[in-house]
Design a protein around this motif. Structure first.
Motif, mmCIF file in Angstrom:
data_model
loop_
_atom_site.group_PDB
_atom_site.id
_atom_site.type_symbol
_atom_site.label_atom_id
_atom_site.label_comp_id
_atom_site.label_asym_id
_atom_site.label_seq_id
_atom_site.Cartn_x
_atom_site.Cartn_y
_atom_site.Cartn_z
ATOM 1 N N UNK A 1 3.317 11.928 -2.354
ATOM 2 C CA UNK A 1 2.764 10.990 -3.270
ATOM 3 C C UNK A 1 3.371 9.811 -2.876
ATOM 4 N N UNK A 2 4.390 9.857 -2.515
ATOM 5 C CA UNK A 2 5.175 8.317 -2.156
ATOM 6 C C UNK A 2 4.919 8.086 -0.562
ATOM 7 N N UNK A 3 5.010 8.920 0.281
ATOM 8 C CA UNK A 3 5.188 8.685 1.271
ATOM 9 C C UNK A 3 3.542 8.224 1.925
ATOM 10 N N UNK A 4 2.665 8.875 1.390
ATOM 11 C CA UNK A 4 1.275 8.491 2.002
ATOM 12 C C UNK A 4 0.718 7.378 1.432
ATOM 13 N N UNK A 5 1.106 6.483 0.375
ATOM 14 C CA UNK A 5 0.851 5.066 0.101
ATOM 15 C C UNK A 5 1.454 4.321 0.847
ATOM 16 N N UNK A 6 2.762 4.542 1.253
ATOM 17 C CA UNK A 6 3.599 3.703 1.986
ATOM 18 C C UNK A 6 3.098 3.697 3.507
ATOM 19 N N UNK A 7 2.632 4.843 3.940
ATOM 20 C CA UNK A 7 2.043 4.732 5.236
ATOM 21 C C UNK A 7 0.664 4.082 5.301
ATOM 22 N N UNK A 8 -0.178 4.372 4.514
ATOM 23 C CA UNK A 8 -1.470 3.644 4.057
ATOM 24 C C UNK A 8 -1.322 2.162 4.175
ATOM 25 N N UNK A 9 -0.155 1.713 3.205
ATOM 26 C CA UNK A 9 -0.050 0.033 3.245
ATOM 27 C C UNK A 9 0.457 -0.389 4.528
ATOM 28 N N UNK A 10 1.209 0.409 5.197
ATOM 29 C CA UNK A 10 1.539 -0.239 6.588
ATOM 30 C C UNK A 10 0.304 -0.212 7.800
ATOM 31 N N UNK B 1 -5.978 10.501 -3.119
ATOM 32 C CA UNK B 1 -5.982 9.343 -3.988
ATOM 33 C C UNK B 1 -5.077 8.245 -4.089
ATOM 34 N N UNK B 2 -3.715 9.034 -4.099
ATOM 35 C CA UNK B 2 -2.600 8.249 -3.861
ATOM 36 C C UNK B 2 -2.356 7.295 -2.599
ATOM 37 N N UNK B 3 -2.980 8.033 -1.307
ATOM 38 C CA UNK B 3 -2.845 7.412 -0.304
ATOM 39 C C UNK B 3 -3.724 6.184 -0.124
ATOM 40 N N UNK B 4 -5.103 6.483 -0.712
ATOM 41 C CA UNK B 4 -5.910 5.384 -0.911
ATOM 42 C C UNK B 4 -5.361 4.305 -1.828
ATOM 43 N N UNK B 5 -4.552 4.651 -2.660
ATOM 44 C CA UNK B 5 -4.103 3.486 -3.581
ATOM 45 C C UNK B 5 -2.888 2.727 -2.647
ATOM 46 N N UNK B 6 -2.635 3.362 -1.693
ATOM 47 C CA UNK B 6 -1.561 2.414 -0.864
ATOM 48 C C UNK B 6 -2.486 1.345 -0.204
ATOM 49 N N UNK B 7 -4.009 1.343 0.375
ATOM 50 C CA UNK B 7 -4.754 0.575 1.057
ATOM 51 C C UNK B 7 -5.034 -0.522 0.221
ATOM 52 N N UNK B 8 -5.273 -0.228 -0.995
ATOM 53 C CA UNK B 8 -5.477 -1.391 -2.190
ATOM 54 C C UNK B 8 -4.317 -2.225 -2.396
ATOM 55 N N UNK B 9 -3.040 -1.531 -2.501
ATOM 56 C CA UNK B 9 -1.801 -2.267 -2.579
ATOM 57 C C UNK B 9 -1.657 -3.306 -1.376
ATOM 58 N N UNK B 10 -2.222 -3.030 -0.096
ATOM 59 C CA UNK B 10 -1.972 -3.754 0.851
ATOM 60 C C UNK B 10 -2.815 -4.851 0.792
ATOM 61 N N UNK B 11 -4.187 -4.733 0.284
ATOM 62 C CA UNK B 11 -4.992 -5.936 -0.255
ATOM 63 C C UNK B 11 -4.367 -6.937 -1.250
#
Length: 288
Positions: A11-20, A65-75
Motif C-alpha cells: 500500500x506504500x510501495x505501489x504508490x511510490x513506484x507509480x509516482x516514479x 487503488x492506492x497505486x493509482x493514487x501515486x499517479x495523481x500524486x505525480x501530477x
C-alpha cells in the motif's frame, strides 16, 4: 482484509513506484498542456482513487487503488513545483518551497490526529470518504487561486514547442527500465521471506532487477539524451544529496511503517492512542 504485513507494505510501495513511473511523463505533459490544468486533473483523479479505496472489496482492489493514487500524486507534485516557479521570483522560491514543504509535511499532523479516532469509531473506509470531501473543497479553492499562464502567445507557443521536442527526446527506455528494476527488487524482497529465497518467483524478480538495471546503465552511457547525464555522477554535490536522501528515506519510511504495527501488536495500544503518539513525528518533521 486479514492479509499479511508483506502484502500490506505494498500500500506504500505501489504508490511510490507509480509516482516514479509517472513523474517524468506528467512533468513534460504539464509543460505542454499547462501546469494549472495538470494540477486540477490530479486533484480530480485523487477524488476517484479515494472512492475506489473506500469501496475496495478485496486487498487486490485496495492495492490497485492506492497505486493509482501515486499517479495523481505525480501530477500534483510536478505541477506544484512548476506553479511555484511561475509565481515567485528566483530569490523568493526557496522560501516558498520551504512553506510548501511545511504544509506537505504538516498535513499528516492533522491527518493522524483526526484520522485515528475516525478509524476507531467508523472504520478505515470512512477516512477516505472524509478525504473525498476535503479533496472536493481543495479542487473548488484552487480552481480560483491557481494562476493562469501569463506568457505572451509567441512565448507560450515557443515554450510548448520546446516541451514537445524534449518530450520526444526523453529516454523512455531508460526511465521505465529503472522504475521496473526497482519494482523487481521490491518484489524479490517481499516474496523471499514468504516463498523462499530460492523459489522461482523470487529468483525471477531478482533476475529482472539485475537485467533491467544493466539496461538502465547501458542507456545512461549510450542514449542520445540519457535520463541522467553521466557526468552528474562525478559531481559530489549531486551524488551526496542522493545518497543522503536515499538513506534518510530508508530510515524514515521504515519507522513510519513499523511504528503503528509495533504499538498495536507489540504493546497493545489502541488505534486512537497510536495516532496521538504518532503526531510528534510529522510535527517535528514539518517544523524542521
Amino acid at each position: 482484509f486479514h492479509t499479511s504485513v508483506t502484502v500490506l507494505t505494498w500500500t506504500m510501495i505501489g504508490p511510490l513506484l507509480a509516482y516514479g513511473l509517472a513523474a517524468p511523463l506528467l512533468g513534460k505533459t504539464g509543460d505542454i498542456w499547462g501546469h494549472r490544468r495538470l494540477y486540477l486533473v490530479g486533484l480530480a483523479s485523487a477524488m476517484v482513487t479515494a472512492v475506489l479505496t473506500a469501496v475496495a472489496m478485496n486487498v487486490g482492489m485496495l492495492l490497485v487503488a492506492r497505486t493509482l493514487d501515486g499517479i495523481q500524486g505525480a501530477a500534483t507534485g510536478t505541477a506544484s513545483g512548476a506553479l511555484i516557479a511561475m509565481v515567485f521570483a528566483p530569490e523568493e522560491r526557496v522560501k516558498a518551497m520551504g512553506w510548501w514543504s511545511l504544509v506537505g509535511a504538516g498535513g499528516p499532523v492533522i491527518g493522524v490526529s483526526l484520522g485515528s479516532p475516525i478509524i476507531a469509531v467508523f472504520g478505515w473506509r470512512a477516512l477516505f470518504w472524509v478525504q473525498l470531501v476535503l479533496l472536493g473543497l481543495a479542487l473548488a479553492v484552487v480552481s480560483f487561486v491557481l494562476p493562469h499562464d501569463t506568457a505572451s502567445d509567441d512565448d507560450s507557443a515557443r515554450d510548448k514547442a520546446r516541451a514537445r521536442r524534449e518530450f520526444r527526446e526523453v529516454d523512455w527506455l531508460g526511465s521505465w527500465s529503472l522504475s521496473f528494476a526497482v519494482m523487481g527488487l521490491m518484489l524479490g524482497l517481499s516474496l523471499g521471506p514468504s516463498l523462499g529465497w530460492t523459489s522461482a518467483w523470487t529468483v525471477s524478480a531478482f533476475g529482472a532487477f539485475a537485467g533491467l538495471t544493466a539496461l538502465f546503465v547501458y542507456r545512461l552511457t549510450h542514449a542520445a539524451h540519457p535520463l541522467i547525464p553521466v557526468h552528474y555522477f562525478r559531481q559530489r554535490n549531486f551524488v551526496m544529496p542522493m545518497v543522503v536522501r536515499a538513506t534518510s528515506n530508508f530510515a524514515y519510511f521504515g519507522g513510519f511503517f513499523l511504528f503503528p504495527l509495533l504499538m498495536e501488536q507489540g504493546y497493545g495500544y489502541s488505534i486512537s492512542r497510536v495516532g496521538a503518539i504518532a503526531i510528534a513525528r510529522p510535527a517535528v518533521f514539518a517544523l524542521s
